[in-house]
Design an enzyme around this catalytic site. Structure first.
Site, short mmCIF file in Angstrom:
data_model
loop_
_atom_site.label_atom_id
_atom_site.label_comp_id
_atom_site.label_asym_id
_atom_site.label_seq_id
_atom_site.Cartn_x
_atom_site.Cartn_y
_atom_site.Cartn_z
N ARG A 1 9.18 -8.14 -18.38
CA ARG A 1 10.44 -8.11 -17.93
C ARG A 1 11.60 -7.49 -18.68
NH1 ARG A 1 7.43 -11.60 -15.75
NH2 ARG A 1 7.30 -12.48 -17.97
N THR A 2 11.99 -7.72 -19.72
CA THR A 2 13.08 -7.14 -20.76
C THR A 2 12.79 -5.88 -20.95
OG1 THR A 2 13.45 -9.64 -21.43
CG2 THR A 2 14.61 -7.73 -22.54
N LYS B 1 2.63 -1.38 -41.71
CA LYS B 1 2.19 -0.88 -42.93
C LYS B 1 3.26 -1.62 -43.96
CE LYS B 1 1.08 3.63 -41.20
NZ LYS B 1 1.35 5.02 -41.32
N ARG C 1 13.83 -6.59 -29.79
CA ARG C 1 13.30 -7.87 -29.55
C ARG C 1 12.67 -8.31 -30.92
NH1 ARG C 1 10.42 -10.73 -25.47
NH2 ARG C 1 12.58 -10.57 -24.34
N HIS D 1 19.87 -14.45 -26.41
CA HIS D 1 19.49 -13.26 -25.27
C HIS D 1 20.47 -12.98 -24.54
CE1 HIS D 1 16.69 -10.86 -23.16
NE2 HIS D 1 15.43 -11.69 -23.04
#
Length: 336
Positions: free
Chosen positions: A74-75, A102, A123, A156
């Site tokens: 969703r986000t 890496k 995120r 959030h």
């Protein structure tokens, strides 16, 4: 009337840009009441299809980078959808395909992405990661805004704004009454509830709030520091109460039921603890029959088994409507 509506939305967009221009979006604590109201009003204007001609080219020639170190549906998709609807373009990076594989640090990745885009949606599993990223988000000519799309168990902010937008748009009640909001589930790891309670306390400045925290066990309670901060700043109009079960008093008084899943991915060290609490609560049709008819049910999604699919047809279940509004809220943040 349409010309007047267009003019009003254009004025609100300018006011929001004056408030947010060049700012990082890191925490729900950064918003004052005036800014929150502007975000909600602009979101509402964007949701009206008649206003498409106003916003469809607002971010033309702008590029948004979405940088996700954790899974997201969703986000991630709603930020991409928001940018495309505004006429902009998107480059997407996930940790599985980035140089993080890496051993590249977050700082170096951010400085790299800042050379390619006009804004970064981040995120990350570590609390405080967006704050760290904001210190390195610049290129040779300008600072690039970071939008926190979830930093571990931290915050959030865009989710809490879309949650508030859902409540603001759908809850019809007496503004002089006490608004009872029940937060149910994993309140320790649920970053959405951490941001939402702060936003509710700020936004409802002329109204009394009762926040019910329903968590199944001590380790999943609302963090002490969040409760203490709410108490110290808003004790005159916000009451907080913790319970471990959905009591009759909770059922009779709740106007907003905000359900969160028990987050298995946060139980990295003790899966036995997860097994103990994973089925602690379930919102089903039997439970819903006992709640008020004028309440609403919300969930940030994804859900596992904490709300049964039978509840989806209940007109009080708004979680899919809630996510739909998220596109317009994120459009408002991007334009700002």
């Amino acid at each position: 009337k349409m010309d007047k509506d267009h003019e009003q939305l254009s004025t609100q967009i300018l006011a929001l840009q004056n408030k947010l221009h060049g700012q990082h979006i890191l925490t729900s604590k950064q918003f004052d009441v005036e800014t929150i109201k502007l975000i909600l009003n602009v979101s509402s204007g964007f949701q009206n299809p008649q206003n498409q001609s106003i916003y469809s080219k607002l971010l033309k020639h702008k590029i948004l980078a979405t940088l996700f170190y954790e899974p997201s549906t969703r986000t991630s998709c709603s930020f991409q959808s928001a940018m495309l609807r505004l006429g902009g373009q998107v480059i997407s990076v996930s940790s599985s395909t980035s140089s993080a594989q890496k051993g590249e640090t977050l700082q170096d990745t951010i400085r790299t992405m800042a050379a390619y885009c006009d804004g970064i949606v981040l995120r990350h599993p570590e609390k405080g990661s967006s704050q760290l990223a904001s210190q390195f988000s610049y290129n040779s000519t300008t600072r690039i805004p970071i939008l926190n799309a979830g930093d571990g168990i931290g915050e959030h902010p865009s989710q809490s704004l879309l949650d508030l937008y859902c409540i603001y748009s759908n809850l019809k009640d007496d503004p002089n009454s006490v608004l009872h909001v029940t937060l149910l589930g994993d309140l320790k790891n649920g970053r959405t509830v951490h941001s939402l309670v702060t936003l509710l306390a700020v936004f409802y400045e002329h109204r009394k709030l009762k926040l019910w925290y329903v968590a199944p066990a001590e380790p999943l309670r609302m963090p002490r520091e969040i409760m203490t901060e709410i108490e110290s700043k808003y004790r005159d109009r916000v009451e907080q109460e913790e319970v471990s079960e959905i009591t009759e008093e909770v059922i009779k008084s709740t106007r907003v039921l905000y359900v969160t899943r028990i987050q298995k991915e946060r139980f990295t060290e003790d899966e036995k603890e997860f097994e103990k609490v994973k089925n602690a609560y379930q919102v089903n049709t039997e439970l819903m029959s006992r709640f008020r008819q004028d309440m609403i049910v919300m969930h940030p999604l994804p859900r596992v088994n904490e709300i049964t699919e039978e509840v989806d047809s209940d007109p009080r279940a708004l979680y899919f409507k809630q996510l739909e509004g998220g596109v317009y809220v994120r459009m408002a943040l991007l334009v700002g």
